[in-house]
Enzyme design. Structure first.
Site, PDB file in Angstrom:
ATOM      1  N   ASP A 198       0.043 -14.393   1.157  1.00 47.82           N
ATOM      2  CA  ASP A 198      -1.417 -14.518   1.157  1.00 47.82           C
ATOM      3  C   ASP A 198      -2.018 -14.156  -0.193  1.00 47.82           C
ATOM      4  O   ASP A 198      -3.184 -13.828  -0.291  1.00 47.82           O
ATOM      5  CB  ASP A 198      -2.025 -13.635   2.248  1.00 47.82           C
ATOM      6  N   ASP A 276       5.293   0.830   2.507  1.00 46.90           N
ATOM      7  CA  ASP A 276       4.500   1.117   1.302  1.00 46.90           C
ATOM      8  C   ASP A 276       3.993   2.556   1.272  1.00 46.90           C
ATOM      9  O   ASP A 276       3.934   3.171   0.206  1.00 46.90           O
ATOM     10  CB  ASP A 276       3.377   0.090   1.089  1.00 46.90           C
TER      11      ASP A 276
END
Ligand SMILES: *[C@@H]1O[C@H](CO)[C@@H](O)[C@H](O)[C@H]1NC(C)=O
Ligand SMILES: *[C@@H]1O[C@H](CO)[C@@H](O)[C@H](O)[C@H]1NC(C)=O
Length: 439
Positions: A198, A276
């Site tokens: 994206d 993350d």
């Protein structure tokens, strides 16, 4: 090439032989004739020999020219090869695109292909999870321009009942672990640039990574190069300064480069979820920093998927994507190496005058240069960040991993642009390190 040379020399020799034949053998002297005739025949022969010499010389010249030309061409070929490897700086870095079930991956691939300076230097690998047929079809349309690999483990992942709605994060972590293993241990690359399906990229996306890769190799206190600025919203960046880069203790992700060396360190303990936030923890980070730009070189366009739509509407939508090409490879980036940066950048921060948020907001500061807003507590940080429009969260709300590093902070300092000046939201000079309980 050798065959062609032999052929040309052969043809020239045949022409030469035929010339000799027609000049001498085919026109024998008739010595039975009168002295006058012999005289004129001798003249003809003399002329013929002269002509023959001239012809030989011409042919030798032609051969010389041909060989010269060939030598020059070969040299040209070799030097053009040299230039090519110099442009490469000898490295090949794949772009690893993570895809799942979004056909809009084509938008990302189109841009990568549009801006990629050299297909040999930046091969594109698309790793697809999810077995989504429409997305596979879209990727396959790129043919040999991209290499498609598919995450084979489509088994269900068991999660705690309260984590059911975050299952997507578990799948992402599994996919990352597999695809990075493929890239480094199967394809055997030394470094990789990770992009998600994206993301849009800036025109100088490749230039940025090409120029910063040597820093990543040289400086052991760097562990990533990121194309992303979490605070890179329009109004918080200096649009006239797209060449400015910073160090950050926060791992920004979203278009980032890592080396095989780092992956070898992380791969055996890779987490099941929220990778993350996990990577930002002190045990993984080990006080290493990333390089990040003033103006983002990536921007996310998708709001469907695991990250929530509200965050996109409130924040991600306003990130400024750089639209100019900065020739980073022709610039001196040594100011980003730790020793220089810690000396020069940190000094500049603590030499800048302290102002309050009110003074800054009302534009009442007579001085022109960078200023500093001081914070001592987590609440003061959050209050100021909120007022200034900076990101005030430290991690994903649902994740269990904490790092205490504010987004884009370096040594606790968050640097941004506000009302035409650089502002540092900074802790006191004798700052003691990040506090894990801040979140
Ligand atoms: C030089 O390279 C070109 C293609 O790049 C090739 O066609 C040509 O044969 C090469 N010349 C020599 C002398 O190697
Ligand atoms: C990746 O490779 C490492 C080292 O071989 C291994 O320990 C790890 O389990 C692998 N991870 C995945 C997701 O395959």
């Amino acid at each position: 090439m050798r065959l062609k040379t032999t052929y040309i020399i052969g043809v020239l020799l045949i022409i030469w032989a035929s010339f000799i034949y027609f000049t001498f053998i085919n026109r024998p002297l008739n010595i039975t004739e009168s002295p006058e005739n012999i005289d004129s025949q001798l003249n003809v022969l003399e002329g013929g020999i002269d002509e023959q010499f001239k012809h030989n010389r011409e042919m030798i010249n032609k051969l010389h020219t041909f060989l010269e030309h060939k030598k020059r061409n070969k040299m040209k070929n070799e030097s053009s090869k040299q230039i090519k490897t110099q442009e490469h700086n000898g490295f090949v870095i794949p772009i690893l695109v993570f895809a799942c079930n979004r056909v809009s991956v084509s938008r990302c691939l189109d841009q990568l292909l549009q801006y990629r300076p050299n297909p040999d230097q930046f091969p594109i690998i698309v790793s697809q999870d999810c077995n989504h047929k429409e997305t596979t079809d879209v990727i396959n349309r790129y043919g040999s321009q991209v290499t498609l690999i598919k995450q084979p483990d489509q088994s269900d992942i068991e999660v705690l009942p309260q984590e059911k709605k975050f299952k997507g994060y578990f799948k992402i972590a599994r996919h990352y672990g597999w695809a990075l293993n493929q890239t480094f241990f199967n394809f055997n690359f030394d470094a990789v640039i990770i992009v998600e399906d994206d993301l849009e990229v800036a025109p100088d996306f490749f230039e940025y990574f090409t120029a910063t890769y040597p820093l990543l190799l040289e400086d052991p206190t760097l562990w990533c190069i990121s194309a992303w600025n979490d605070n890179g919203k329009i109004g918080l960046v200096n649009e006239n300064n797209p060449e400015q880069l910073y160090r950050t203790d926060f791992f920004p992700g979203l278009g980032w480069m890592l080396t095989k060396k780092l992956w070898s360190e992380l791969c055996t303990k890779w987490p099941k979820s929220y990778w993350d936030d996990w990577i930002r923890q002190p045990n993984q980070r080990k006080e290493r920093a990333c390089i990040r730009p003033e103006i983002s070189r990536t921007k996310t366009f998708g709001k469907i998927g695991v990250s929530n739509g509200l965050f996109f509407e409130k924040h991600l939508k306003y990130i400024k994507l750089n639209d100019l090409f900065v020739p980073f490879t022709k610039m001196d980036l040594s100011y980003l190496l730790k020793d220089t940066y810690d000396r020069e950048f940190v000094l500049k921060v603590y030499q800048s005058p302290v102002v309050s948020y009110q003074e800054l907001k009302e534009d009442k500061i007579v001085y022109d240069g960078p200023v500093r807003i001081v914070y001592h507590t987590k609440d003061a940080f959050k209050r100021n960040a909120k007022m200034l429009g900076l990101m005030d969260d430290f991690r994903r709300a649902c994740s269990i991993f904490q790092s205490g590093v504010p987004r884009m902070a370096y040594r606790g300092i968050v640097t941004f642009f506000y009302k035409k000046r650089i502002v540092h939201l900074a802790p006191s000079f004798n700052w003691k390190g990040y506090d894990l309980s801040w979140s």
